[in-house]
Design a protein around this motif. Structure first.
Motif, PDB file in Angstrom:
ATOM      1  N   SER A   1       0.802  -1.210   0.074  1.00 34.22           N
ATOM      2  CA  SER A   1      -0.051   0.012   0.177  1.00 34.22           C
ATOM      3  C   SER A   1       0.916   1.455   0.064  1.00 34.22           C
ATOM      4  O   SER A   1       1.805   1.661   0.981  1.00 34.22           O
ATOM      5  N   PRO A   2       0.775   2.072  -1.136  1.00 38.36           N
ATOM      6  CA  PRO A   2       1.624   3.188  -0.909  1.00 38.36           C
ATOM      7  C   PRO A   2       1.578   4.330   0.215  1.00 38.36           C
ATOM      8  O   PRO A   2       2.635   4.686   0.582  1.00 38.36           O
ATOM      9  N   GLN A   3       0.495   4.356   0.660  1.00 35.82           N
ATOM     10  CA  GLN A   3       0.248   5.150   2.040  1.00 35.82           C
ATOM     11  C   GLN A   3       1.040   4.558   3.128  1.00 35.82           C
ATOM     12  O   GLN A   3       1.069   5.376   4.012  1.00 35.82           O
ATOM     13  N   PHE A   4       1.399   3.258   3.057  1.00 33.65           N
ATOM     14  CA  PHE A   4       2.055   2.837   4.386  1.00 33.65           C
ATOM     15  C   PHE A   4       3.614   2.376   3.824  1.00 33.65           C
ATOM     16  O   PHE A   4       4.269   1.726   4.659  1.00 33.65           O
ATOM     17  N   VAL A   5       4.025   2.819   2.825  1.00 32.62           N
ATOM     18  CA  VAL A   5       5.457   2.303   2.260  1.00 32.62           C
ATOM     19  C   VAL A   5       6.553   3.287   2.462  1.00 32.62           C
ATOM     20  O   VAL A   5       6.157   4.365   2.133  1.00 32.62           O
ATOM     21  N   ALA A   6       7.580   2.829   2.890  1.00 30.17           N
ATOM     22  CA  ALA A   6       8.759   3.836   3.144  1.00 30.17           C
ATOM     23  C   ALA A   6       9.083   4.649   1.936  1.00 30.17           C
ATOM     24  O   ALA A   6       9.062   4.093   0.820  1.00 30.17           O
ATOM     25  N   PRO A   7       9.525   5.909   2.017  1.00 29.46           N
ATOM     26  CA  PRO A   7       9.880   6.829   0.738  1.00 29.46           C
ATOM     27  C   PRO A   7      10.737   6.053  -0.002  1.00 29.46           C
ATOM     28  O   PRO A   7      11.000   5.898  -1.218  1.00 29.46           O
ATOM     29  N   GLU A   8      11.901   5.265   0.657  1.00 29.98           N
ATOM     30  CA  GLU A   8      13.068   4.960  -0.156  1.00 29.98           C
ATOM     31  C   GLU A   8      12.798   3.454  -0.666  1.00 29.98           C
ATOM     32  O   GLU A   8      13.213   3.172  -1.907  1.00 29.98           O
ATOM     33  N   ARG A   9      11.703   2.797  -0.050  1.00 30.04           N
ATOM     34  CA  ARG A   9      11.129   1.472  -0.642  1.00 30.04           C
ATOM     35  C   ARG A   9      10.362   1.804  -2.170  1.00 30.04           C
ATOM     36  O   ARG A   9      10.489   1.311  -3.038  1.00 30.04           O
ATOM     37  N   ALA A  10       9.460   2.998  -1.905  1.00 30.51           N
ATOM     38  CA  ALA A  10       8.762   3.235  -2.957  1.00 30.51           C
ATOM     39  C   ALA A  10       9.547   3.913  -4.455  1.00 30.51           C
ATOM     40  O   ALA A  10       9.527   3.612  -5.460  1.00 30.51           O
TER      41      ALA A  10
END
Length: 390
Positions: free
Chosen positions: A177-186
């Motif tokens: 879920s992009p709303q709960f994914v870390a910025p570096e992982r996204a």
């Protein structure tokens, strides 16, 4: 669905959940006669065939790894079977509601209760990370709240996502879920312990605010905010604010770890409302030194009356030295000549012969004229508490 038996053992009873990565059933283990949860992993249709095969292999591998975990805050994985080319994950069945359902039905949590949820999830993540297992999808939908209040984290290593929130990026595959994914992982598609802790912070943010820290209208808008913007303010976080600030730090190198996160969560539970009162002022009593001994010849203060000070006597022979003090007596109007003094009286005794005792209390010097010679006499201080005639 009473007639469907998976792997000759697990009879499907009821569909209890559905998401973008598959479906979850309540089932009966006909060998051990216990209820279990069986998840059918179905890759999204928009994945290529090679990507779908890779996802199935990775799901099997990580599910086997997660099966080694045995922690009270982790939903245990019992078995992994493959049916019709698709993996099925057999897990512990927990009668519960998801944290997302609790937020939808009851509203946001207060900071203290959210801190308790955070400690349970942090303990689950610590156990997984110690076993080299990454969750990859910590979010309220994967947090179970049992009927007795116990918090459990499910779907370890399965990288699931729900509905339109799913996203796939390169390099690497990022499902979540992009709303709960870390910025570096996204941005880079790399999973890590720090990324799991960021997702924990986003979950706690949603617990107190009722929405994720990057609540945008679409998945692309959320990814753009993740790449450029700080998290939204958390006006209802209260004492939980330091926890959120440490976990949602954009730089993974500066993000707090397990120990510091636990310390801050414990502080929220122990002292939920910091006191606004100033620390009490401590008054220390300072003992004054005793007063100096009275000047020889000075009047002593009365036991009941006010303290008096005698006027300074004139010093007729210049300023006294540092170790000499003179108390003058009254001078005669016309002192006799030296010859008269020699003829009428013997020379005075040596100075030391007439020195009084060293006790300052009994050293009151005599003053006035010598009755035999009529000359003026003066009592001179020759040292500390040493007096003589002059």
């Amino acid at each position: 669905m009473q007639h469907v038996v998976v792997a000759g053992r697990y009879r499907l009873v009821e569909l209890v959940g559905r998401g973008g990565m598959g479906r979850v059933w309540r089932a009966l283990d006909e060998v051990l006669h216990r209820e279990v949860a069986v998840k059918e992993v179905l890759p999204p249709h928009w994945l290529s065939e090679s990507e779908g095969d890779d996802l199935r292999r990775r799901t099997l591998r990580e599910a086997r790894t997660a099966a080694r975990l045995n922690h009270p805050n982790v939903v245990r994985v019992y078995d992994v079977v493959r049916v019709g080319g698709h993996p099925w994950i057999v897990m512990e069945y927990v009668p519960s509601r998801t944290l997302q359902a609790v937020l939808d039905d009851d509203g946001p949590l207060d900071p203290v209760r959210a801190a308790g949820v955070g400690r349970a999830l942090l303990a689950a993540l610590r156990a997984a990370h110690t076993a080299n297992v990454l969750h990859r999808d910590v979010k309220p939908q994967n947090v179970l709240v049992r009927q007795d209040g116990q918090i459990m984290l499910t779907d370890f290593g399965l990288a699931t996502f729900d509905g339109e929130d799913g996203v796939l990026t390169r390099p690497g595959m990022v499902l979540g879920s992009p709303q709960f994914v870390a910025p570096e992982r996204a941005a880079q598609g790399v999973s890590s312990v720090e990324a799991d802790l960021w997702s924990l912070g986003a979950t706690l943010y949603a617990a107190v605010e009722g929405r994720p820290p990057y609540a945008r209208g679409t998945a692309m808008a959320t990814l753009a905010a993740l790449a450029n913007d700080p998290p939204d303010p958390a006006p209802h976080a209260g004492p939980l604010a330091p926890v959120l600030a440490g976990l949602l730090c954009r730089d993974p190198r500066r993000r707090i770890g397990h120990d510091e996160a636990d310390r801050r969560l414990v502080a929220v539970e122990r002292d939920p409302e910091p006191s606004d009162e100033a620390e009490p002022t401590t008054v220390l009593r300072i003992e004054r030194p005793p007063p100096p001994p009275p000047w020889p010849g000075a009047p002593r203060p009365s036991a009941t009356g006010p303290r008096t000070t005698s006027p300074a006597a004139p010093w007729p022979f210049g300023a006294p030295g540092p170790s000499h003090a003179v108390v003058p007596g009254p001078f005669p109007a016309d002192p006799p000549s030296p010859s008269a003094r020699r003829g009428s009286e013997p020379d005075p005794a040596p100075r030391d012969a007439a020195e009084p005792a060293d006790d300052p209390a009994s050293a009151a010097p005599p003053t006035g004229d010598d009755p035999a010679s009529g000359r003026a006499r003066h009592w001179i201080r020759r040292g500390p508490w040493r007096w003589g005639w002059w």
